[in-house]
Scaffold this motif. Structure first.
Motif, PDB file in Angstrom:
ATOM      1  N   SER A  17     -11.377  10.100 -47.254  1.00 27.47           N
ATOM      2  CA  SER A  17     -11.526   8.785 -47.890  1.00 27.47           C
ATOM      3  C   SER A  17     -10.936   7.685 -47.017  1.00 27.47           C
ATOM      4  CB  SER A  17     -10.911   8.768 -49.287  1.00 27.47           C
ATOM      5  OG  SER A  17      -9.529   8.995 -49.239  1.00 27.47           O
ATOM      6  N   ILE A  18      -9.840   7.970 -46.309  1.00 31.23           N
ATOM      7  CA  ILE A  18      -9.278   6.973 -45.399  1.00 31.23           C
ATOM      8  C   ILE A  18     -10.233   6.749 -44.229  1.00 31.23           C
ATOM      9  CG2 ILE A  18      -7.401   6.458 -43.788  1.00 31.23           C
ATOM     10  CD1 ILE A  18      -5.527   7.927 -45.742  1.00 31.23           C
ATOM     11  N   LEU A  19     -10.822   7.828 -43.702  1.00 27.15           N
ATOM     12  CA  LEU A  19     -11.790   7.666 -42.614  1.00 27.15           C
ATOM     13  C   LEU A  19     -12.989   6.839 -43.064  1.00 27.15           C
ATOM     14  CD1 LEU A  19     -11.774  11.166 -40.898  1.00 27.15           C
ATOM     15  CD2 LEU A  19     -11.022   8.994 -39.923  1.00 27.15           C
ATOM     16  N   THR A  20     -13.445   7.045 -44.295  1.00 27.04           N
ATOM     17  CA  THR A  20     -14.565   6.255 -44.829  1.00 27.04           C
ATOM     18  C   THR A  20     -14.171   4.786 -44.912  1.00 27.04           C
ATOM     19  OG1 THR A  20     -15.407   8.129 -46.086  1.00 27.04           O
ATOM     20  CG2 THR A  20     -16.097   5.940 -46.815  1.00 27.04           C
ATOM     21  N   ALA A  21     -12.974   4.500 -45.416  1.00 24.17           N
ATOM     22  CA  ALA A  21     -12.498   3.123 -45.491  1.00 24.17           C
ATOM     23  C   ALA A  21     -12.376   2.517 -44.101  1.00 24.17           C
ATOM     24  CB  ALA A  21     -11.163   3.059 -46.227  1.00 24.17           C
ATOM     25  N   HIS A  22     -11.881   3.288 -43.143  1.00 24.92           N
ATOM     26  CA  HIS A  22     -11.780   2.811 -41.756  1.00 24.92           C
ATOM     27  C   HIS A  22     -13.152   2.411 -41.245  1.00 24.92           C
ATOM     28  CE1 HIS A  22      -7.805   4.852 -40.313  1.00 24.92           C
ATOM     29  NE2 HIS A  22      -7.617   4.050 -41.347  1.00 24.92           N
ATOM     30  N   GLN A  23     -14.129   3.258 -41.482  1.00 23.49           N
ATOM     31  CA  GLN A  23     -15.485   2.994 -41.004  1.00 23.49           C
ATOM     32  C   GLN A  23     -16.025   1.706 -41.611  1.00 23.49           C
ATOM     33  OE1 GLN A  23     -16.983   4.675 -38.592  1.00 23.49           O
ATOM     34  NE2 GLN A  23     -18.731   3.300 -38.651  1.00 23.49           N
ATOM     35  N   GLN A  24     -15.847   1.532 -42.912  1.00 24.36           N
ATOM     36  CA  GLN A  24     -16.354   0.345 -43.589  1.00 24.36           C
ATOM     37  C   GLN A  24     -15.663  -0.923 -43.093  1.00 24.36           C
ATOM     38  OE1 GLN A  24     -15.669   1.567 -47.626  1.00 24.36           O
ATOM     39  NE2 GLN A  24     -17.679   2.514 -47.826  1.00 24.36           N
ATOM     40  N   VAL A  25     -14.348  -0.885 -42.976  1.00 20.76           N
ATOM     41  CA  VAL A  25     -13.614  -2.081 -42.544  1.00 20.76           C
ATOM     42  C   VAL A  25     -13.892  -2.378 -41.078  1.00 20.76           C
ATOM     43  CG1 VAL A  25     -11.319  -3.103 -42.210  1.00 20.76           C
ATOM     44  CG2 VAL A  25     -11.840  -1.845 -44.301  1.00 20.76           C
ATOM     45  N   SER A  26     -13.935  -1.361 -40.225  1.00 18.51           N
ATOM     46  CA  SER A  26     -14.189  -1.616 -38.811  1.00 18.51           C
ATOM     47  C   SER A  26     -15.605  -2.155 -38.603  1.00 18.51           C
ATOM     48  CB  SER A  26     -13.933  -0.380 -37.953  1.00 18.51           C
ATOM     49  OG  SER A  26     -14.796   0.671 -38.299  1.00 18.51           O
ATOM     50  N   GLU A  27     -16.582  -1.678 -39.383  1.00 22.96           N
ATOM     51  CA  GLU A  27     -17.941  -2.233 -39.308  1.00 22.96           C
ATOM     52  C   GLU A  27     -17.949  -3.692 -39.753  1.00 22.96           C
ATOM     53  OE1 GLU A  27     -20.677   0.247 -41.464  1.00 22.96           O
ATOM     54  OE2 GLU A  27     -20.373   1.936 -40.101  1.00 22.96           O
ATOM     55  N   PHE A  28     -17.221  -3.996 -40.832  1.00 22.31           N
ATOM     56  CA  PHE A  28     -17.121  -5.373 -41.287  1.00 22.31           C
ATOM     57  C   PHE A  28     -16.545  -6.266 -40.196  1.00 22.31           C
ATOM     58  CE2 PHE A  28     -14.374  -8.726 -42.900  1.00 22.31           C
ATOM     59  CZ  PHE A  28     -15.295  -9.502 -43.588  1.00 22.31           C
ATOM     60  N   LEU A  29     -15.459  -5.813 -39.563  1.00 25.91           N
ATOM     61  CA  LEU A  29     -14.819  -6.623 -38.520  1.00 25.91           C
ATOM     62  C   LEU A  29     -15.742  -6.817 -37.327  1.00 25.91           C
ATOM     63  CD1 LEU A  29     -11.200  -5.189 -38.688  1.00 25.91           C
ATOM     64  CD2 LEU A  29     -11.979  -7.444 -39.464  1.00 25.91           C
ATOM     65  N   ASN A  31     -19.027  -6.834 -37.402  1.00 25.52           N
ATOM     66  CA  ASN A  31     -20.060  -7.788 -37.836  1.00 25.52           C
ATOM     67  C   ASN A  31     -19.507  -9.208 -37.861  1.00 25.52           C
ATOM     68  OD1 ASN A  31     -22.123  -5.921 -38.130  1.00 25.52           O
ATOM     69  ND2 ASN A  31     -21.572  -5.453 -40.242  1.00 25.52           N
ATOM     70  N   ALA A  32     -18.259  -9.361 -38.306  1.00 24.40           N
ATOM     71  CA  ALA A  32     -17.639 -10.687 -38.333  1.00 24.40           C
ATOM     72  C   ALA A  32     -17.496 -11.229 -36.918  1.00 24.40           C
ATOM     73  CB  ALA A  32     -16.275 -10.621 -39.025  1.00 24.40           C
ATOM     74  N   ARG A  33     -17.171 -10.359 -35.966  1.00 30.24           N
ATOM     75  CA  ARG A  33     -17.046 -10.799 -34.567  1.00 30.24           C
ATOM     76  C   ARG A  33     -18.381 -11.266 -34.010  1.00 30.24           C
ATOM     77  NH1 ARG A  33     -12.877  -6.483 -31.805  1.00 30.24           N
ATOM     78  NH2 ARG A  33     -11.017  -7.496 -32.601  1.00 30.24           N
ATOM     79  N   ASP A  34     -19.478 -10.708 -34.531  1.00 27.50           N
ATOM     80  CA  ASP A  34     -20.802 -11.134 -34.082  1.00 27.50           C
ATOM     81  C   ASP A  34     -21.106 -12.562 -34.535  1.00 27.50           C
ATOM     82  OD1 ASP A  34     -21.217  -8.675 -32.899  1.00 27.50           O
ATOM     83  OD2 ASP A  34     -22.441  -7.893 -34.551  1.00 27.50           O
ATOM     84  N   HIS A  35     -20.476 -13.013 -35.618  1.00 20.36           N
ATOM     85  CA  HIS A  35     -20.779 -14.329 -36.186  1.00 20.36           C
ATOM     86  C   HIS A  35     -19.695 -15.375 -35.939  1.00 20.36           C
ATOM     87  CE1 HIS A  35     -23.437 -11.610 -38.447  1.00 20.36           C
ATOM     88  NE2 HIS A  35     -24.259 -12.639 -38.398  1.00 20.36           N
ATOM     89  N   PHE A  36     -18.490 -14.934 -35.681  1.00 12.03           N
ATOM     90  CA  PHE A  36     -17.363 -15.846 -35.491  1.00 12.03           C
ATOM     91  C   PHE A  36     -16.635 -15.460 -34.216  1.00 12.03           C
ATOM     92  CE2 PHE A  36     -17.979 -15.187 -40.047  1.00 12.03           C
ATOM     93  CZ  PHE A  36     -18.245 -16.481 -40.463  1.00 12.03           C
ATOM     94  N   SER A  37     -16.019 -16.441 -33.604  1.00 10.01           N
ATOM     95  CA  SER A  37     -15.284 -16.179 -32.376  1.00 10.01           C
ATOM     96  C   SER A  37     -13.807 -15.952 -32.704  1.00 10.01           C
ATOM     97  CB  SER A  37     -15.433 -17.382 -31.441  1.00 10.01           C
ATOM     98  OG  SER A  37     -14.673 -17.174 -30.284  1.00 10.01           O
TER      99      SER A  37
END
Length: 93
Positions: A17-29, A31-37
């Motif tokens: 479950s921690i690995l799943t959360a890591h995957q979700q949060v790291s993907e979010f970050l 994606n955020a880097r793709d849109h914001f500097s």
């Protein structure tokens, strides 16, 4: 207790479950880097959020400049499963 099958199963589930959360949060970050500097981030978390922030920083040190935790902990699984700590954290690189 590692000889207790139920304890071992709980640890496995917690790790997954921690690995799943890591995957979700790291993907979010990412994606955020793709849109914001922005460069590194400052992780902040209360209770379980602090546990997630600390474990993410151990796994992805290049993402974080620092982490602050309030009423929190570093999950035990981080020290038991090598998938959770980037080797650079242990060597100070």
């Amino acid at each position: 207790n590692t000889s207790d099958p139920k304890a071992s199963a709980r640890t496995h589930v917690a790790g997954d479950s921690i690995l799943t959360a890591h995957q979700q949060v790291s993907e979010f970050l990412e994606n955020a880097r793709d849109h914001f500097s922005f460069g590194q981030i400052f992780g902040l978390g209360f209770s379980q959020g602090g546990a997630l922030a600390s474990s993410l920083a151990l796994r992805f040190p290049e993402m974080f400049s620092a982490v602050a935790m309030l009423a929190s902990f570093v999950p035990k699984i981080c020290f038991e499963d090598p998938r959770f700590i980037d080797p650079r954290v242990l060597t100070g690189e």
